[in-house]
Design a protein around this motif. Structure first.
Motif, PDB file in Angstrom:
ATOM      1  N   ALA A   1       0.777  -1.481  -0.231  1.00 60.26           N
ATOM      2  CA  ALA A   1      -0.100  -0.239  -0.237  1.00 60.26           C
ATOM      3  C   ALA A   1       0.842   1.060  -0.115  1.00 60.26           C
ATOM      4  CB  ALA A   1      -0.750  -0.219   1.037  1.00 60.26           C
ATOM      5  N   GLY A   2       0.226   2.775  -0.599  1.00 64.90           N
ATOM      6  CA  GLY A   2       1.323   3.277  -0.280  1.00 64.90           C
ATOM      7  C   GLY A   2       0.515   4.436   0.567  1.00 64.90           C
ATOM      8  N   ILE A   3       1.520   5.043   0.932  1.00 67.63           N
ATOM      9  CA  ILE A   3       1.645   5.907   2.698  1.00 67.63           C
ATOM     10  C   ILE A   3       0.899   7.278   1.889  1.00 67.63           C
ATOM     11  CG2 ILE A   3       1.911   6.452   4.764  1.00 67.63           C
ATOM     12  CD1 ILE A   3       3.704   3.905   4.422  1.00 67.63           C
ATOM     13  N   VAL A   4      -0.059   8.206   2.745  1.00 65.31           N
ATOM     14  CA  VAL A   4      -0.599   9.364   2.413  1.00 65.31           C
ATOM     15  C   VAL A   4       0.594  10.287   3.562  1.00 65.31           C
ATOM     16  CG1 VAL A   4      -1.758  11.444   2.102  1.00 65.31           C
ATOM     17  CG2 VAL A   4      -2.313   9.057   1.788  1.00 65.31           C
ATOM     18  N   LEU A   5       2.215  10.555   2.799  1.00 66.57           N
ATOM     19  CA  LEU A   5       2.584  11.987   3.947  1.00 66.57           C
ATOM     20  C   LEU A   5       3.218  13.254   3.817  1.00 66.57           C
ATOM     21  CD1 LEU A   5       5.982   9.392   3.478  1.00 66.57           C
ATOM     22  CD2 LEU A   5       4.080   8.383   5.564  1.00 66.57           C
ATOM     23  N   THR A   6       3.149  13.907   4.850  1.00 65.32           N
ATOM     24  CA  THR A   6       3.875  15.511   4.311  1.00 65.32           C
ATOM     25  C   THR A   6       4.999  14.866   4.088  1.00 65.32           C
ATOM     26  OG1 THR A   6       4.413  15.391   7.227  1.00 65.32           O
ATOM     27  CG2 THR A   6       2.075  15.719   7.067  1.00 65.32           C
ATOM     28  N   GLY A   7       5.851  15.925   4.155  1.00 67.21           N
ATOM     29  CA  GLY A   7       7.124  16.817   3.442  1.00 67.21           C
ATOM     30  C   GLY A   7       7.774  16.464   4.596  1.00 67.21           C
ATOM     31  N   THR A   8       7.758  16.631   6.052  1.00 73.20           N
ATOM     32  CA  THR A   8       9.039  16.434   6.360  1.00 73.20           C
ATOM     33  C   THR A   8       9.124  14.559   6.923  1.00 73.20           C
ATOM     34  OG1 THR A   8       7.461  16.277   8.785  1.00 73.20           O
ATOM     35  CG2 THR A   8       8.980  19.106   8.174  1.00 73.20           C
ATOM     36  N   GLU A   9       8.139  13.501   7.146  1.00 70.10           N
ATOM     37  CA  GLU A   9       8.006  12.296   7.122  1.00 70.10           C
ATOM     38  C   GLU A   9       8.751  11.822   6.031  1.00 70.10           C
ATOM     39  OE1 GLU A   9       4.190  11.558   9.069  1.00 70.10           O
ATOM     40  OE2 GLU A   9       3.606  12.090   6.888  1.00 70.10           O
TER      41      GLU A   9
ATOM     42  N   HIS B   1       5.826   4.653  14.453  1.00 72.40           N
ATOM     43  CA  HIS B   1       6.710   6.336  15.251  1.00 72.40           C
ATOM     44  C   HIS B   1       7.331   6.810  13.904  1.00 72.40           C
ATOM     45  CE1 HIS B   1       9.398   8.145  17.160  1.00 72.40           C
ATOM     46  NE2 HIS B   1       8.388   8.796  18.066  1.00 72.40           N
ATOM     47  N   ILE B   2       7.082   7.425  13.293  1.00 68.53           N
ATOM     48  CA  ILE B   2       8.090   8.434  12.163  1.00 68.53           C
ATOM     49  C   ILE B   2       8.632   9.667  13.078  1.00 68.53           C
ATOM     50  CG2 ILE B   2       8.412   9.406   9.921  1.00 68.53           C
ATOM     51  CD1 ILE B   2       6.575   7.907   9.186  1.00 68.53           C
ATOM     52  N   PRO B   3       9.920   9.770  13.173  1.00 67.53           N
ATOM     53  CA  PRO B   3      10.266  10.717  14.594  1.00 67.53           C
ATOM     54  C   PRO B   3      10.276  12.307  13.624  1.00 67.53           C
ATOM     55  CG  PRO B   3      12.293   8.666  13.994  1.00 67.53           C
ATOM     56  CD  PRO B   3      10.948   8.801  13.369  1.00 67.53           C
TER      57      PRO B   3
ATOM     58  N   ARG C   1      13.842   9.192   4.800  1.00 67.29           N
ATOM     59  CA  ARG C   1      14.728   8.463   3.350  1.00 67.29           C
ATOM     60  C   ARG C   1      15.762   8.881   4.606  1.00 67.29           C
ATOM     61  NH1 ARG C   1      13.727   8.978  -1.134  1.00 67.29           N
ATOM     62  NH2 ARG C   1      11.547  10.273  -2.220  1.00 67.29           N
ATOM     63  N   GLU C   2      15.970   9.305   5.741  1.00 65.41           N
ATOM     64  CA  GLU C   2      17.243   9.433   6.566  1.00 65.41           C
ATOM     65  C   GLU C   2      17.606   7.559   7.386  1.00 65.41           C
ATOM     66  OE1 GLU C   2      16.765  12.441   9.728  1.00 65.41           O
ATOM     67  OE2 GLU C   2      17.643  13.564   7.696  1.00 65.41           O
ATOM     68  N   GLY C   3      16.018   7.177   7.006  1.00 64.38           N
ATOM     69  CA  GLY C   3      15.989   5.118   7.460  1.00 64.38           C
ATOM     70  C   GLY C   3      15.717   5.887   9.305  1.00 64.38           C
ATOM     71  N   ARG C   4      15.101   6.823   9.183  1.00 68.03           N
ATOM     72  CA  ARG C   4      13.955   6.204  10.421  1.00 68.03           C
ATOM     73  C   ARG C   4      12.613   6.145  11.050  1.00 68.03           C
ATOM     74  NH1 ARG C   4      15.696  12.387  12.138  1.00 68.03           N
ATOM     75  NH2 ARG C   4      15.138  11.593  14.550  1.00 68.03           N
ATOM     76  N   ALA C   5      13.010   4.902  11.458  1.00 68.23           N
ATOM     77  CA  ALA C   5      11.064   5.085  11.760  1.00 68.23           C
ATOM     78  C   ALA C   5      10.860   3.608  12.544  1.00 68.23           C
ATOM     79  CB  ALA C   5      10.629   4.466  10.444  1.00 68.23           C
ATOM     80  N   SER C   6       9.723   3.689  13.375  1.00 64.59           N
ATOM     81  CA  SER C   6      10.224   2.320  13.977  1.00 64.59           C
ATOM     82  C   SER C   6       8.312   1.709  13.938  1.00 64.59           C
ATOM     83  CB  SER C   6       9.961   2.319  15.202  1.00 64.59           C
ATOM     84  OG  SER C   6       9.170   1.678  16.604  1.00 64.59           O
ATOM     85  N   LEU C   7       8.646   0.804  13.454  1.00 64.69           N
ATOM     86  CA  LEU C   7       6.505  -0.368  13.282  1.00 64.69           C
ATOM     87  C   LEU C   7       6.628  -1.090  14.326  1.00 64.69           C
ATOM     88  CD1 LEU C   7       7.855  -1.530   9.147  1.00 64.69           C
ATOM     89  CD2 LEU C   7       6.079   0.616  10.543  1.00 64.69           C
ATOM     90  N   VAL C   8       7.085  -0.770  15.823  1.00 59.40           N
ATOM     91  CA  VAL C   8       6.861  -1.899  16.487  1.00 59.40           C
ATOM     92  C   VAL C   8       5.323  -2.008  16.971  1.00 59.40           C
ATOM     93  CG1 VAL C   8       7.309  -2.767  19.027  1.00 59.40           C
ATOM     94  CG2 VAL C   8       9.355  -1.805  17.318  1.00 59.40           C
ATOM     95  N   ASP C   9       4.820  -0.951  17.636  1.00 54.76           N
ATOM     96  CA  ASP C   9       3.691  -1.227  18.394  1.00 54.76           C
ATOM     97  C   ASP C   9       2.389  -0.720  17.093  1.00 54.76           C
ATOM     98  OD1 ASP C   9       4.397  -1.026  20.559  1.00 54.76           O
ATOM     99  OD2 ASP C   9       4.714   0.599  20.616  1.00 54.76           O
ATOM    100  N   GLY C  10       3.094  -0.663  15.445  1.00 50.36           N
ATOM    101  CA  GLY C  10       1.897   0.062  14.369  1.00 50.36           C
ATOM    102  C   GLY C  10       1.009  -1.749  13.544  1.00 50.36           C
ATOM    103  N   TYR C  11       0.118  -0.679  13.321  1.00 51.72           N
ATOM    104  CA  TYR C  11      -1.321  -1.868  13.246  1.00 51.72           C
ATOM    105  C   TYR C  11      -2.209  -0.420  12.018  1.00 51.72           C
ATOM    106  CZ  TYR C  11      -4.150   1.073  16.433  1.00 51.72           C
ATOM    107  OH  TYR C  11      -4.902   2.108  17.421  1.00 51.72           O
ATOM    108  N   ALA C  12      -3.057  -1.458  11.588  1.00 50.43           N
ATOM    109  CA  ALA C  12      -3.203  -0.971  10.618  1.00 50.43           C
ATOM    110  C   ALA C  12      -5.001  -1.431  10.873  1.00 50.43           C
ATOM    111  CB  ALA C  12      -3.132  -1.034   9.085  1.00 50.43           C
TER     112      ALA C  12
END
Length: 158
Positions: free
Chosen positions: A28-36, A65-67, A41-52
């Motif tokens: 699936a594609g994700i709707v993101l803002t520019g800073t996200e 979590h996308i810092p 692209r810096e490789g910073r994200a965490s899917l640990v507690d994520g759900y859909a």
């Protein structure tokens, strides 16, 4: 500027394959803002507690979590906001029927860039019980030991 090619994995949820039995996977594609996007692209994200989840015929990704982007200003994004996922309507209906059966959940497996576009791999999964986790671990160790024995036998025979 040339367009990006290939796939670049940003984050994976390794614990999901341990905690859940994966039935089906969807991209699936994700709707993101520019800073996200810049933070990803810096490789910073965490899917640990994520759900859909599906709400009103739309699929959403929550608790991922996308810092905040370090170079961002006052218009930086919220790290754990819910994000809309882009899927075909038929896929959403199919997933909705699957999760309505009970016992199934939607788990993000990885976030990656495919040809420059942010994508997430979503799995329809069923939770494992504790004894299932132990059994899977035991099978993995047995396979590793048998491969090691075959390899050592092959090396001795040559």
């Amino acid at each position: 500027m040339p367009r990006e090619r290939g796939q670049k994995v940003v984050a994976t949820n390794r614990k999901a394959r341990h905690d859940y039995t994966i039935e089906d996977t969807y991209e699936a594609g994700i709707v993101l803002t520019g800073t996200e996007v810049k933070s990803l692209r810096e490789g910073r994200a965490s899917l640990v507690d994520g759900y859909a989840f599906i709400d009103g015929g739309e699929m959403w990704l929550d608790a991922v979590h996308i810092p905040q982007y370090t170079e961002g200003t006052w218009n930086n994004h919220s790290p754990r906001r819910k994000r809309k996922l882009l899927l075909h309507k038929q896929e959403i209906v199919k997933i909705s029927h699957r999760t309505a059966q009970g016992g199934y959940t939607l788990v993000p497996l990885q976030i990656y860039f495919a040809d420059g576009r942010a994508k997430v791999e979503i799995a329809v999964a069923k939770g494992k019980r504790e004894y299932d986790k132990r059994q899977a671990l035991r099978e993995k160790q047995d396979k590793r030991e048998s491969d090691r024995a075959i390899s050592s036998r092959r090396n001795l025979g040559d």
